[in-house]
Write a protein that holds these residues in place. Structure first.
Motif, PDB file in Angstrom:
ATOM      1  N   GLU A  27       0.836  -1.206   0.000  1.00  0.00           N
ATOM      2  CA  GLU A  27       0.000   0.000   0.000  1.00  0.00           C
ATOM      3  C   GLU A  27       0.870   1.256   0.000  1.00  0.00           C
ATOM      4  O   GLU A  27       0.591   2.206  -0.739  1.00  0.00           O
ATOM      5  CB  GLU A  27      -0.943  -0.007   1.203  1.00  0.00           C
ATOM      6  N   ASP A  90      -9.047  11.203   0.581  1.00  0.00           N
ATOM      7  CA  ASP A  90      -9.952  10.070   0.828  1.00  0.00           C
ATOM      8  C   ASP A  90      -9.630   8.884  -0.086  1.00  0.00           C
ATOM      9  O   ASP A  90     -10.529   8.241  -0.633  1.00  0.00           O
ATOM     10  CB  ASP A  90     -11.423  10.474   0.649  1.00  0.00           C
ATOM     11  N   SER A  92      -8.669   5.265  -1.076  1.00  0.00           N
ATOM     12  CA  SER A  92      -8.806   3.902  -0.568  1.00  0.00           C
ATOM     13  C   SER A  92      -8.028   2.973  -1.496  1.00  0.00           C
ATOM     14  O   SER A  92      -8.140   3.087  -2.723  1.00  0.00           O
ATOM     15  CB  SER A  92     -10.285   3.505  -0.554  1.00  0.00           C
ATOM     16  N   ARG A  94      -7.266  -1.025  -2.397  1.00  0.00           N
ATOM     17  CA  ARG A  94      -7.617  -2.441  -2.249  1.00  0.00           C
ATOM     18  C   ARG A  94      -6.676  -3.249  -3.114  1.00  0.00           C
ATOM     19  O   ARG A  94      -6.546  -2.974  -4.303  1.00  0.00           O
ATOM     20  CB  ARG A  94      -9.066  -2.678  -2.671  1.00  0.00           C
ATOM     21  N   LEU A 102      -7.517   1.741  -6.643  1.00  0.00           N
ATOM     22  CA  LEU A 102      -7.537   2.933  -5.809  1.00  0.00           C
ATOM     23  C   LEU A 102      -8.766   3.745  -6.189  1.00  0.00           C
ATOM     24  O   LEU A 102      -9.074   3.890  -7.387  1.00  0.00           O
ATOM     25  CB  LEU A 102      -6.288   3.798  -6.030  1.00  0.00           C
ATOM     26  N   THR A 103      -9.445   4.248  -5.205  1.00  0.00           N
ATOM     27  CA  THR A 103     -10.560   5.153  -5.434  1.00  0.00           C
ATOM     28  C   THR A 103     -10.387   6.339  -4.498  1.00  0.00           C
ATOM     29  O   THR A 103      -9.772   6.232  -3.443  1.00  0.00           O
ATOM     30  CB  THR A 103     -11.927   4.483  -5.168  1.00  0.00           C
ATOM     31  N   GLY A 104     -10.937   7.458  -4.903  1.00  0.00           N
ATOM     32  CA  GLY A 104     -10.870   8.639  -4.063  1.00  0.00           C
ATOM     33  C   GLY A 104     -11.247   9.878  -4.850  1.00  0.00           C
ATOM     34  O   GLY A 104     -11.805   9.795  -5.947  1.00  0.00           O
TER      35      GLY A 104
END
Length: 147
Positions: A27, A90, A92, A94, A102-104
Motif C-alpha cells: 500500500e 480520501d 482507498s 484495495r 484505488l478510489t478517491g
C-alpha cells in the motif's frame, strides 16, 4: 501435544502478521507510485513517467477521451495539458494479489487550451505489479459536482 498446538498457533499468527506487513508495504509503495506519477506529470518528466506507466495503459480524461501510454506521454511532452497541481484525498487502496484498485477524490489544477481549470474528480485507478514495481494500468476520472 499442547506444545505442538501452541507452536502451530504461533506459526499461524506469525504468517498472518507477515501478510499484513506485506500488504502495508505494498500500500505504501502504491501510494508512493501515485505521488511520483503526479510529480512527473507536473514536471513534464517524460523519462520518469515512462517508468511508472504500464505498456497497456488506458488513461481516461474528464472530457471522455482515452489515451494509450504513448499518447498520454505525448500529451505531457507537448504540453497539450499543463498539469499544475494534484491534491488527492480520501484515497482507498484495495489489493488483489498483483492488482490494486484505488478510489478517491482529487483536486486538480491544469492549463488546457490556454485556460486554467480547477476541478475535483472522483477517480478509479488500477495499478499492476510488474517485476516488483507497481505501474499505472488504468486511470478513469469523473468530474465531481457537489449538489
Amino acid at each position: 501435544m499442547k506444545l505442538l498446538k501452541l507452536y502451530g498457533i504461533l506459526l499461524l499468527i506469525s504468517c498472518q502478521s507477515n501478510v499484513a506487513q506485506d500488504k502495508n508495504n505494498d500500500e505504501q509503495q502504491i501510494l508512493k507510485q501515485q505521488s511520483a506519477r503526479f510529480s512527473a506529470m507536473i514536471d513534464a518528466d517524460v523519462k520518469k513517467l515512462e517508468t511508472l506507466l504500464a505498456d497497456d495503459l488506458t488513461y481516461g480524461h474528464t472530457k471522455g477521451h482515452t489515451e494509450t501510454k504513448i499518447g498520454f506521454i505525448e500529451t505531457v511532452k507537448k504540453g497539450r495539458i499543463d498539469y499544475l497541481s494534484f491534491a488527492p484525498r480520501d484515497v482507498s487502496v484495495r489489493i488483489y494479489e498483483k492488482t490494486a484498485l484505488l478510489t478517491g477524490f482529487i483536486d486538480v489544477r491544469v492549463i488546457y487550451k490556454k485556460e486554467e481549470l480547477i476541478f475535483t474528480t472522483r477517480f478509479l485507478e488500477v495499478q499492476r505489479k510488474v517485476n516488483g514495481n507497481w505501474l499505472l494500468a488504468a486511470w478513469q476520472p469523473v468530474k465531481y459536482i457537489q449538489d
